[in-house]
Structures are given as structure tokens and as C-alpha cells.
Design an enzyme around this catalytic site. Structure first.
Site, PDB file in Angstrom:
ATOM      1  CB  ALA A   1       1.183  -1.907  26.571  1.00  0.00           C
TER       2      ALA A   1
ATOM      3  CD  GLU B   1      -3.382  -5.029   4.772  1.00  0.00           C
ATOM      4  OE1 GLU B   1      -3.617  -4.345   5.786  1.00  0.00           O
ATOM      5  OE2 GLU B   1      -2.408  -4.808   4.016  1.00  0.00           O
TER       6      GLU B   1
ATOM      7  N   GLY C   1       1.678  -1.284   3.748  1.00  0.00           N
ATOM      8  CA  GLY C   1       0.931  -2.506   3.451  1.00  0.00           C
ATOM      9  C   GLY C   1       1.538  -3.656   4.225  1.00  0.00           C
ATOM     10  CE  LYS C   2      -1.216  -7.333   8.954  1.00  0.00           C
ATOM     11  NZ  LYS C   2      -0.701  -6.504  10.065  1.00  0.00           N
TER      12      LYS C   2
ATOM     13  CG  ASP D   1       2.625  -5.534   9.418  1.00  0.00           C
ATOM     14  OD1 ASP D   1       1.840  -6.483   9.607  1.00  0.00           O
ATOM     15  OD2 ASP D   1       2.276  -4.469   8.884  1.00  0.00           O
TER      16      ASP D   1
ATOM     17  CB  CYS E   1       9.014  -1.078  14.827  1.00  0.00           C
ATOM     18  SG  CYS E   1       7.681  -0.619  13.692  1.00  0.00           S
TER      19      CYS E   1
ATOM     20  CG  ASN F   1      -2.052  -0.890   1.230  1.00  0.00           C
ATOM     21  OD1 ASN F   1      -2.578  -1.198   0.170  1.00  0.00           O
ATOM     22  ND2 ASN F   1      -2.452  -1.362   2.397  1.00  0.00           N
ATOM     23  CB  ALA F   2       0.591   4.565  -1.457  1.00  0.00           C
TER      24      ALA F   2
ATOM     25  N   GLY G   1       6.223   6.091  10.475  1.00  0.00           N
ATOM     26  CA  GLY G   1       6.090   5.358   9.224  1.00  0.00           C
ATOM     27  C   GLY G   1       6.236   3.870   9.455  1.00  0.00           C
TER      28      GLY G   1
END
Length: 376
Positions: free
Chosen positions: A292, A208, A105-106, A323, A353, A77-78, A358
């Protein structure tokens, strides 16, 4: 085209560059034999591989091998980011503090994570022949993902995209437009596509892309004895039993686990019961991401393996953290680490991450993950 094979005699020393031990390895005088080069296809370039024979009376060639790759089949994905203080109420218009478009996108996220962790990773997916498709292709290629199986669709099919509403506390809400991820897949995947699946060390799937694509991939992997990990993220719909029967490790977060089982997941006991229901649905291992509260791996017949989070210095953006966790777990597993070690490795990667904005830009490299683990 011809090459040269080397056979030994006693006056020549060859210093190996691929062994960690710096001691010279004695190999003897060279006898030259002409042999044809064998070509392996690496992306768009064909590179010659030399074969070495230590016995001049034989022409046996020793193939150069690599570890079986991580193969990710899924979405690209964008991601259109808007930074907001809070979500708008119904009928309300609010202003964003900032906005930008990044690759995500995953499927693309997980493939990038594998490649940045220095593991050979292939991505099988679809993008449109548009600016968003070019953005994604460049982002993946620049980070080392192998793209021989990424298809660019013509005919006006748009690249999938998502609107990511990023709040000031790092939490996000996402709306997905499927585009090329959900349309124009062939009814039957090509033999070439299925061949790379069968040669994988692990195959990663998500929701997806259409279920019928995932089913074909999972069946092909199972037929070759390849482990299949399926991330539950994506479509909010029941998972076909036929697909679950070919999944080795099912990986939902706690809310996805609750929706897919129809059971509450507010505490660990309830989560355990929901995981047990997944076992009854045909999945022997359930890897649950608990935010968490860390993570837990439920293996049918065994005690759960729990892993707490590795705290982040600051949480900037949680997009892509799940991901990163799933892909990092897969990399550790295909490298032969224990399940407990896999969970800890994945927790470290996810911690890094969330400290970067992003999805794809936030995927950590192997050195950073190992450094964090050593500091714990």
C-alpha cells in the site's frame, strides 16, 4: 520451394500497410525474380517470409525483425483457491465459502502479464503430464504466451500447485508444492534453451525453481549483455552469491527484503539501509515492492526513485499483484521507458490486477493500463 522477389519500375504504386502514414508510397514496375522462401519457426507452424529487393541487379534480402522478447524462466502452478473469512487457528477446522482451481505460479504469472501487455513473451518452465499441466498450458497459450520452451514431464512428476487462502479483505496466505517446478531439471540446460535467453531483451527470474537453474540462465544472459531481473519471491532461503552477481535488478517486497538481509524494514529509512546491503552483496539496482506504500527503486550511487500506488476502486484479491508489477516494469524497461515511467506503468498494472480474483485472470491488458494512466 520457390517464391517471388520484387524489383522496381516506374508504373506501380504499392500502399504500405505497416506505416501509420496513409500517403501512398510510390514504388515502380515489378521485375520478378525467383528466390527460395526462408522459413522461421513460429510455434508449431512454419510460416514463409517474403524478401523484397529494390535493386533488380542485387539479391539482397531484408530480414523482417521483431523486438527482442521478454523471456521468463520460472514456475507454473495450479492455484487451488479457498475463500475464507479468516485463517484457521492451530487445530481448528473451518469451512470455505468457495473453492476453485486456476492457473498461476510466479513464472507463469509474469509471462502472462508480458503477453497481455502485447509484448512478445516466451516462457521456459516445466509442468507435469496431468490435468493441472494441461490447465496451465491452455491458460498461457490462450493469452498469447509463446510455449516452445515449456516442457511437459512424464514419469508421474506432478505439476506444481499452491493452496491460496483468500480472505474477505483481499489478503491471502499461500502454501506451495513444488512438483515439476523443483524436480527433474537437467543438470545442464540445453543450448536451445540458453539460446532464447541470449536473444532476449530482458530475462525475468524468480525463486520457485532451483537456484542452479537460475544461475545458468543468469550467466547466459550476462554473457550476451541481456538485463536480468530477479523477483525474490519463492524459496525462503539465502540467495547464492553466485546468482546475485549476475542479477541486474533484484526485486523483493519489503518482507522478503528484511528476511534476505536480516535487517528491519518497517520504515523507508530501514528499507533504504537494507537496499544498501543488497548493493554490497553485488546487486546495483533494488526494486522494492511496498504494498500500500507503493514502490521504490534504489540505484547504487543515486537517490531512490519512489512511486506511490495508483488506488484501486476495490481490492478483491492481491494474488499476482507483485508478479504483475515486476513483469510490467520489465516490459516498460525493455521498451525504453525511463525508470520513473517504468515504476508508474507498473503501479497502474498492479492497481488493475488487485481488482480481479485469481492471478492469471487478473493480469491487465495494455489498453487498460494506458487508459488508467491517462485518467490520473
Amino acid at each position: 520451394m520457390e517464391g517471388i522477389a520484387f524489383s522496381p519500375s516506374k508504373d506501380f504504386n504499392f500502399y504500405s500497410k505497416i506505416h501509420a502514414n496513409p500517403t501512398p508510397l510510390p514504388i515502380k514496375t515489378l521485375t520478378l525474380t525467383r528466390i527460395p522462401f526462408r522459413f522461421h519457426n513460429h510455434g508449431h507452424q512454419k510460416q514463409p517470409l517474403l524478401s523484397f529487393s529494390l535493386d533488380p541487379t542485387k539479391s539482397t534480402q531484408t530480414p523482417i525483425t521483431q523486438p527482442p522478447p521478454l523471456v521468463v524462466v520460472g514456475s507454473a502452478n495450479a492455484d487451488i483457491y479457498v475463500e475464507i473469512d479468516r485463517l484457521p487457528a492451530e487445530g481448528e477446522t473451518i469451512s470455505a465459502k468457495n473453492g476453485q482451481t486456476l492457473a498461476g505460479g510466479k513464472g507463469a504469472n509474469q509471462a502472462t502479464c508480458g503477453a497481455k501487455l502485447s509484448y512478445p513473451t516466451y516462457f521456459l518452465g516445466q509442468v507435469g503430464d496431468d490435468a493441472h499441466g494441461k490447465l496451465i498450458t491452455q491458460a498461457l497459450g490462450n493469452r498469447g504466451v509463446r510455449l516452445e520452451y515449456l516442457k511437459s514431464l512424464g514419469g508421474g512428476v506432478p505439476t506444481g500447485h499452491a493452496v491460496v487462502m483468500l480472505q474477505s479483505d483481499g489478503q491471502n496466505s499461500i502454501i506451495i508444492v513444488g512438483g515439476a517446478n523443483m524436480s527433474s531439471w537437467p543438470d545442464k540446460l540445453s543450448d536451445q534453451d540458453l539460446d532464447v535467453v541470449k536473444k532476449a531483451g530482458i530475462v525475468l527470474l524468480q525463486r520457485e525453481i532451483p537456484d542452479f537453474v537460475n544461475i545458468q540462465v543468469a550467466k547466459a544472459a550476462r554473457s550476451a549483455g541481456v538485463t536480468v531481473i530477479m523477483d525474490a519471491g519463492g524459496m525462503d532461503a539465502p540467495i547464492p552469491e553466485e546468482l546475485l552477481n549476475f542479477v541486474d535488478i533484484f526485486s523483493p517486497n519489503e518482507s522478503e527484503l528484511g528476511r534476505l538481509t536480516g535487517m528491519p524494514t518497517e520504515n523507508f529509512e530501514q528499507i533504504s539501509q537494507a537496499a544498501e546491503k543488497c548493493h554490497k552483496m553485488g546487486v546495483k539496482q533494488v526494486l522494492v515492492k511496498l504494498g500500500a506504500k507503493g514502490s521504490a527503486l534504489f540505484i547504487e550511487g543515486d537517490e531512490p526513485i519512489r512511486q506511490s500506488i495508483i488506488p484501486a476502486a476495490q481490492v478483491v484479491d492481491t494474488t499476482g499483484a507483485g508478479d504483475t508489477f515486476t513483469a510490467s516494469f520489465a516490459v516498460a524497461l525493455v521498451e525504453g521507458k525511463s525508470k520513473k515511467e517504468c515504476l508508474r506503468f507498473a503501479a497502474a498494472a498492479a492497481s488493475l490486477c488487485v481488482q480481479v480474483k485469481g492471478a492469471i485472470p487478473s493480469m491487465p491488458d495494455r489498453k487498460s493500463v494506458l487508459n488508467l494512466l491517462q485518467s490520473e
